[in-house]
Write a protein that holds these residues in place. Structure first.
Motif, short mmCIF file in Angstrom:
data_model
loop_
_atom_site.label_atom_id
_atom_site.label_comp_id
_atom_site.label_asym_id
_atom_site.label_seq_id
_atom_site.Cartn_x
_atom_site.Cartn_y
_atom_site.Cartn_z
N TRP A 142 53.92 78.81 6.56
CA TRP A 142 54.25 77.66 6.10
C TRP A 142 55.28 77.12 7.00
CZ3 TRP A 142 53.09 75.87 1.45
CH2 TRP A 142 51.56 76.12 1.14
N LEU A 143 55.87 76.37 6.49
CA LEU A 143 56.93 75.74 7.52
C LEU A 143 58.04 74.72 7.53
CD1 LEU A 143 58.09 75.10 10.54
CD2 LEU A 143 56.68 73.38 10.67
N LEU A 144 59.12 74.83 7.15
CA LEU A 144 60.68 74.70 6.45
C LEU A 144 61.18 73.82 7.52
CD1 LEU A 144 61.80 73.56 3.39
CD2 LEU A 144 63.28 75.90 4.15
N SER A 145 61.21 72.26 7.36
CA SER A 145 61.95 71.41 8.16
C SER A 145 63.80 71.09 7.10
CB SER A 145 61.52 70.31 8.88
OG SER A 145 60.83 71.01 9.39
N VAL A 146 64.52 71.78 7.71
CA VAL A 146 65.43 71.13 7.17
C VAL A 146 66.52 70.44 7.88
CG1 VAL A 146 67.68 71.79 5.41
CG2 VAL A 146 65.59 73.72 6.01
N PRO A 147 67.27 68.97 7.61
CA PRO A 147 68.08 68.36 8.36
C PRO A 147 69.08 68.57 8.71
CG PRO A 147 67.63 67.21 6.04
CD PRO A 147 66.85 68.47 6.19
N LEU A 148 70.25 68.34 9.37
CA LEU A 148 71.16 68.98 9.92
C LEU A 148 71.97 66.92 10.05
CD1 LEU A 148 70.43 71.73 12.37
CD2 LEU A 148 71.50 71.92 9.81
N ALA A 149 73.14 67.28 8.79
CA ALA A 149 73.86 65.52 9.01
C ALA A 149 75.00 65.99 8.94
CB ALA A 149 72.93 65.09 8.01
N VAL A 150 76.25 65.34 8.86
CA VAL A 150 77.23 65.42 8.31
C VAL A 150 77.43 64.10 8.03
CG1 VAL A 150 80.25 66.13 8.74
CG2 VAL A 150 77.96 67.18 9.93
N GLU A 151 77.69 63.59 6.60
CA GLU A 151 77.53 62.02 6.23
C GLU A 151 76.44 61.46 6.66
OE1 GLU A 151 81.25 61.01 7.24
OE2 GLU A 151 82.08 62.00 5.02
N ASP A 152 76.60 60.60 7.26
CA ASP A 152 75.41 59.46 8.04
C ASP A 152 75.53 60.07 9.22
OD1 ASP A 152 76.08 57.64 5.89
OD2 ASP A 152 77.10 56.37 6.46
N THR A 153 76.33 60.99 10.08
CA THR A 153 75.83 61.30 11.13
C THR A 153 74.41 62.65 11.47
OG1 THR A 153 77.26 60.43 12.02
CG2 THR A 153 76.56 62.79 13.68
N LYS A 154 73.35 62.12 11.77
CA LYS A 154 72.60 62.93 12.20
C LYS A 154 71.93 63.92 13.52
CE LYS A 154 69.24 59.65 9.46
NZ LYS A 154 68.47 58.32 9.32
N LEU A 155 72.51 65.35 13.06
CA LEU A 155 72.89 66.18 14.29
C LEU A 155 71.33 66.92 14.43
CD1 LEU A 155 76.14 67.89 13.23
CD2 LEU A 155 75.75 66.05 14.23
N GLY A 156 70.33 66.71 13.61
CA GLY A 156 69.42 67.52 14.25
C GLY A 156 68.72 68.26 12.79
N ALA A 157 68.16 68.83 13.60
CA ALA A 157 67.24 70.41 11.95
C ALA A 157 66.88 71.84 12.25
CB ALA A 157 65.50 69.26 11.61
N LEU A 158 66.93 72.28 11.59
CA LEU A 158 66.13 73.48 11.10
C LEU A 158 65.10 73.62 10.94
CD1 LEU A 158 67.37 76.39 10.90
CD2 LEU A 158 68.18 75.81 8.74
N SER A 159 63.83 74.66 11.72
CA SER A 159 63.12 75.00 11.23
C SER A 159 62.73 76.30 11.05
CB SER A 159 61.99 73.97 12.03
OG SER A 159 62.44 72.48 11.98
N ILE A 160 62.05 76.23 9.92
CA ILE A 160 61.99 77.74 9.73
C ILE A 160 60.19 78.26 9.75
CG2 ILE A 160 62.71 79.91 8.06
CD1 ILE A 160 64.93 77.87 7.90
N TYR A 161 60.17 79.01 9.97
CA TYR A 161 58.23 79.45 9.68
C TYR A 161 58.31 80.72 8.70
CZ TYR A 161 53.64 80.14 11.13
OH TYR A 161 51.97 81.16 11.36
#
Length: 250
Positions: A142-161
């Motif tokens: 199973w793979l979980l992807s979680v967004p990294l963002a500050v307000e409207d600024t999208k920095l990236g994502a964290l993914s965990i398997y």
């Protein structure tokens, strides 16, 4: 009858112990992540630390973080840090290479939607990195992807398997969502600090130095950047006021 009741009690106690163990792992992960975000002062070190902390929980095989990159007008994610659990061992590299093509689209979707995405991955090709072990393996998880963002600024994502569906209960998904919010703020804070340090260390512009000489009554000027350090140490730039130029014809 008594044996059946005893078995039910044993199962109930075992379930309770497993739940307490899971909660203990989660609390330790929360505490360790909080310490890292408070103490680590460099962005790459923070990214690596968070990934390593996550996979210390044996429920998770691999964690990686990607930051947004603009490639010819197209936003994509570039992996900047990853870690694999000790149980993955020498298969870490091949597992990451197998996961990346599938996890990138999901991570991008999570980032664009601003919410976590969970999916089941089947038939992942995993080959040991060691040349001595050439046995091919197939992985499912199973793979979980979680967004990294500050307000409207999208920095990236964290993914965990993880190979376990139970590793991504509603409680765990909520925790990783909160972790991503805190991590995004910590990354933003480090970037702001780095920008401030860079601006402080940068030599003053020619326009600023010309302004200094224009408002001066006369004389030559060196602008001290640090104790014992002068601007003429960085390229020989010395400005002479217009009044002095007119007087000595310099």
């Amino acid at each position: 009858m008594k044996a059946a009741q005893l078995n039910k009690k044993i199962e109930k106690r075992r379930d309770l112990e497993e739940a307490l163990l899971e909660e203990s792992h989660l609390l330790r992960t929360i505490a360790a992540c909080n310490r890292a975000m408070m103490r680590v002062e460099k962005e790459p070190d923070l990214v690596d630390s968070i990934c390593r902390i996550i996979v210390k929980d044996k429920n998770y095989s691999l964690a990686w973080i990607g930051f947004t990159t603009d490639v010819d007008g197209t936003i994509t994610l570039t992996p900047v840090g990853q870690a694999a659990s000790d149980m993955v061992g020498k298969r870490a590299g091949s597992l990451f290479r197998a996961l990346l093509p599938r996890s990138l689209p999901q991570a991008l979707a999570a980032m664009e939607a601003g919410q976590s995405e969970l999916s089941r991955l089947a038939d992942l090709p995993v080959v040991a990195d060691s040349s001595a072990d050439t046995t091919s393996r197939r992985a499912t998880g199973w793979l979980l992807s979680v967004p990294l963002a500050v307000e409207d600024t999208k920095l990236g994502a964290l993914s965990i398997y993880s190979k376990k569906a139970s590793a991504f209960s509603a409680e765990h998904i909520n925790f990783f969502g909160e972790l991503a919010v805190d991590l995004a703020f910590a990354i933003r804070k480090l970037r702001i600090r780095q920008e401030a340090l860079t601006a402080t260390a940068a030599p003053p512009s020619d326009e600023l130095l010309e302004l200094i000489t224009k408002v001066s009554k006369g004389g030559t000027w060196n602008l001290v950047l640090e104790s014992g350090q002068h601007l003429d140490d960085h390229g020989g730039q010395i400005f002479i006021s217009p009044a002095l130029k007119a007087l000595i014809g310099f």
